[in-house]
Design an enzyme around this catalytic site. Structure first.
Site, PDB file in Angstrom:
ATOM      1  CE  LYS A 181       0.639   2.075   3.239  1.00 36.57           C
ATOM      2  NZ  LYS A 181       1.916   2.744   3.689  1.00 36.57           N
ATOM      3  CE1 TYR A 232      -1.353   0.156   7.609  1.00 32.19           C
ATOM      4  CE2 TYR A 232      -0.357   2.247   7.001  1.00 32.19           C
ATOM      5  CZ  TYR A 232      -0.290   0.874   7.097  1.00 32.19           C
ATOM      6  OH  TYR A 232       0.842   0.222   6.684  1.00 32.19           O
TER       7      TYR A 232
HETATM    8  P1  NDP Z   1      12.439   2.182   1.972  1.00 33.33           P
HETATM    9  O1  NDP Z   1      12.847   3.510   1.465  1.00 33.33           O
HETATM   10  O2  NDP Z   1      12.991   1.734   3.271  1.00 33.33           O
HETATM   11  O3  NDP Z   1      12.820   1.065   0.889  1.00 33.33           O
HETATM   12  C1  NDP Z   1      12.454   1.167  -0.454  1.00 33.33           C
HETATM   13  C2  NDP Z   1      13.436   0.379  -1.296  1.00 33.33           C
HETATM   14  O4  NDP Z   1      13.025   0.507  -2.656  1.00 33.33           O
HETATM   15  C3  NDP Z   1      14.859   0.889  -1.253  1.00 33.33           C
HETATM   16  O5  NDP Z   1      15.615   0.362  -0.197  1.00 33.33           O
HETATM   17  C4  NDP Z   1      15.412   0.445  -2.596  1.00 33.33           C
HETATM   18  O6  NDP Z   1      15.769  -0.926  -2.485  1.00 33.33           O
HETATM   19  C5  NDP Z   1      14.177   0.449  -3.494  1.00 33.33           C
HETATM   20  N1  NDP Z   1      14.154   1.589  -4.426  1.00 33.33           N
HETATM   21  C6  NDP Z   1      14.125   1.477  -5.789  1.00 33.33           C
HETATM   22  N2  NDP Z   1      14.099   2.685  -6.352  1.00 33.33           N
HETATM   23  C7  NDP Z   1      14.137   3.589  -5.354  1.00 33.33           C
HETATM   24  C8  NDP Z   1      14.159   5.009  -5.332  1.00 33.33           C
HETATM   25  N3  NDP Z   1      14.107   5.733  -6.453  1.00 33.33           N
HETATM   26  N4  NDP Z   1      14.218   5.623  -4.138  1.00 33.33           N
HETATM   27  C9  NDP Z   1      14.246   4.923  -2.993  1.00 33.33           C
HETATM   28  N5  NDP Z   1      14.219   3.571  -2.969  1.00 33.33           N
HETATM   29  C10 NDP Z   1      14.176   2.903  -4.140  1.00 33.33           C
HETATM   30  O7  NDP Z   1      10.861   2.145   1.982  1.00 33.33           O
HETATM   31  P2  NDP Z   1       9.912   1.167   2.804  1.00 33.33           P
HETATM   32  O8  NDP Z   1      10.474  -0.189   2.790  1.00 33.33           O
HETATM   33  O9  NDP Z   1       9.597   1.780   4.107  1.00 33.33           O
HETATM   34  O10 NDP Z   1       8.554   1.250   1.915  1.00 33.33           O
HETATM   35  C11 NDP Z   1       8.401   0.540   0.707  1.00 33.33           C
HETATM   36  C12 NDP Z   1       6.909   0.381   0.403  1.00 33.33           C
HETATM   37  O11 NDP Z   1       6.288  -0.327   1.462  1.00 33.33           O
HETATM   38  C13 NDP Z   1       6.129   1.687   0.263  1.00 33.33           C
HETATM   39  O12 NDP Z   1       5.159   1.547  -0.736  1.00 33.33           O
HETATM   40  C14 NDP Z   1       5.449   1.859   1.612  1.00 33.33           C
HETATM   41  O13 NDP Z   1       4.241   2.596   1.552  1.00 33.33           O
HETATM   42  C15 NDP Z   1       5.192   0.424   1.984  1.00 33.33           C
HETATM   43  N6  NDP Z   1       5.150   0.241   3.437  1.00 33.33           N
HETATM   44  C16 NDP Z   1       4.143  -0.503   3.969  1.00 33.33           C
HETATM   45  C17 NDP Z   1       4.080  -0.754   5.318  1.00 33.33           C
HETATM   46  C18 NDP Z   1       3.060  -1.666   5.855  1.00 33.33           C
HETATM   47  O14 NDP Z   1       2.934  -1.749   7.080  1.00 33.33           O
HETATM   48  N7  NDP Z   1       2.307  -2.379   5.036  1.00 33.33           N
HETATM   49  C19 NDP Z   1       5.055  -0.123   6.240  1.00 33.33           C
HETATM   50  C20 NDP Z   1       6.126   0.570   5.567  1.00 33.33           C
HETATM   51  C21 NDP Z   1       6.143   0.753   4.221  1.00 33.33           C
HETATM   52  P3  NDP Z   1      17.138  -1.493  -3.115  1.00 33.33           P
HETATM   53  O15 NDP Z   1      18.245  -0.730  -2.448  1.00 33.33           O
HETATM   54  O16 NDP Z   1      17.102  -2.908  -2.745  1.00 33.33           O
HETATM   55  O17 NDP Z   1      17.069  -1.251  -4.587  1.00 33.33           O
END
Ligand code: NDP
Length: 431
Positions: free
Chosen positions: A178, A263
């Site tokens: 989401k 949420y």
């Molecule tokens: P993060 O920023 O921690 O991680 C996102 C990852 O996406 C990065 O580590 C990177 O992985 C990859 N990535 C690829 N392109 C980009 C870019 N241009 N900029 C930044 N990152 C990029 O985010 P989250 O893990 O917190 O969130 C990811 C998703 O999960 C979102 O959609 C968020 O809304 C959702 N979410 C849902 C939650 C829930 O409880 N259901 C809680 C938290 C988040 P790599 O280095 O491996 O390429």
């Protein structure tokens, strides 16, 4: 005797636990091979999970103690749905990957990351072979990986659409975080791509699989609250680094509203079982704060539902973590405090019984929400079921997000058309 019954019996009958576990595993491999259940081919689904595969452990405590929980069923790796996890950020590393150990029907089979060094380290931890590591360019080659049946998209919000569409074209089922996307148009093309490829699309609304939320849904359906009149919720946190993607409009699609505010209104919808018809909203965006040059800091909104139910919600990116909801009916109310958290959610209810005010805190076992949600996806893949939270659920939340922003921008209330059909699939099975 069935294959699974024959696999399940050895550990119980042997007196040496270590040797029985070894012979169990040997027996499992032999029996699976004899049954022709090697690694799954692309597009091939594992068979329906079988509860007889549960592992039973001896009871350690006296009858006066609550019984230990029996673990399992533990499906063999070849019987589990193989997931590729896309984007190795905070959520993937802290919640999703560890949740595979608690899932019953899933296994992590591949990783997709822009950082090869990181993905190698994580792959070593989870036993994923080098051939199953991809980057965002080689992502489409997942099509040729028979170990992967489903893809879990955990990328910044505006990248969801591209990777869902490409994943569907690779012939894989999709679980997407989401918010589903950052525009209605993108949500629609994600749904269309998955339909065209005949793969399932589920949005990862973990709270809809969480036991205390499910208990409230049950109470509302059974009329325990009476007619539901009011819903109150807040979900906020204090953001740090202004450079992170969550503060960039093009990647996030908005500020606190699509990230954590979603949420609140998603809960108003699934707990009440109703759809809102109108919204009034306000946002604040102090542009002097470098965190909020592109996105709002806070948002307050009130949703009106056709039955008369009013949902009052607030969300913020500049407040100490605050997570709460309460649904109020004419006979009783139920609240979660904290609500929306990964762990520690507490349910409280209040009603009048025999002239007395009764406040209760039902004891409901906490479960890993990510494992529950992924297991539901796996069951949908394995049994060809419709996900409980399909793309249509995310699409309708995007329409509501757009209406909230429009109301805040124009200073007027905005009507929300009902979805053309129910947005949720059948209830998840007990897990
Ligand atoms: P993060 O920023 O921690 O991680 C996102 C990852 O996406 C990065 O580590 C990177 O992985 C990859 N990535 C690829 N392109 C980009 C870019 N241009 N900029 C930044 N990152 C990029 O985010 P989250 O893990 O917190 O969130 C990811 C998703 O999960 C979102 O959609 C968020 O809304 C959702 N979410 C849902 C939650 C829930 O409880 N259901 C809680 C938290 C988040 P790599 O280095 O491996 O390429």
């Amino acid at each position: 005797m069935s294959l699974f019954a024959s696999l399940a019996r050895d550990p119980e009958t042997s007196s040496d636990p270590a040797s029985s576990r070894r012979s169990f595993l040997r027996g499992a491999t032999t029996a699976l091979a004899a049954a022709g259940l090697g690694p799954l081919a692309a597009g091939q689904s594992p068979t329906k999970p079988n509860a007889q595969d549960a592992v039973h452990l001896p009871e350690l405590h006296a009858d006066t103690e609550a019984p230990d929980k029996t673990p399992g069923p533990f499906e063999a790796p070849s019987q589990r749905t193989g997931f590729a996890v896309v984007g190795l950020g905070t959520l993937s590393l802290n919640q999703i990957l560890p949740a595979f150990a608690k899932s019953k029907y899933c296994r992590v089979a591949a990783l997709v990351s822009g950082d090869r060094d990181k993905s190698r380290k994580i792959a070593a931890q989870y036993g994923i072979p080098d051939r199953s590591l991809y980057d965002y360019k080689t992502y489409d080659q997942l099509a040729q990986n028979p170990d992967v049946q489903a893809i879990y998209i955990v990328l910044p919000n505006s990248l969801h659409a591209e990777f869902v569409v490409r994943g569907a074209k690779a012939g894989k089922h999709i679980l997407c975080e989401k918010p589903m996307a950052t525009s209605v148009k993108d949500c629609e093309r994600m749904i269309a791509a998955c339909k065209a490829a005949n793969v399932k699309l589920m949005i990862a609304y973990r709270q809809q699989y969480e036991p205390m939320n499910r208990q409230i849904i049950k109470m509302v359906k059974e009329g325990k609250l009476g007619t539901v009149k009011s819903f109150i919720a807040t979900n906020g946190q204090n953001q740090g680094d202004p450079a992170q993607w969550r503060q960039k409009l093009a990647l996030a699609g908005g500020g606190c509203l699509p990230d954590v505010g979603i949420y609140c209104f998603n809960a108003a919808r699934f707990l009440s079982g109703e759809e809102p018809s109108e919204v009034v909203a306000f946002t604040t965006q102090p542009k002097s704060d470098p965190r909020f040059t592109e996105v709002e800091e806070s948002c307050g909104f009130t949703l009106h539902f056709p039955s008369g139910l009013i949902a009052t919600c607030s969300t913020g990116y500049g407040i100490h973590r605050s997570q709460f909801l309460r649904i109020e009916g004419e006979k009783a109310w139920a609240e979660l405090s904290p609500a929306f958290a990964y762990t520690g959610i507490k349910l409280k209810t209040n009603r009048t019984e025999d002239g007395h005010n009764v406040l209760s805190e039902p004891s409901i076992e906490e479960k890993d929400q990510f494992a529950l949600e992924m297991d539901h996806m796996a069951q949908c893949v394995q049994q060809n079921l419709q996900p409980h939270t399909p793309g249509e659920e995310g699409l309708h939340d995007q329409r509501i997000t757009d209406a909230i922003y429009e109301s805040a921008r124009t200073g007027r209330s905005v009507k929300i058309a009902p979805p053309p059909q129910p947005t949720r699939g059948p209830d998840p099975q007990e897990s």
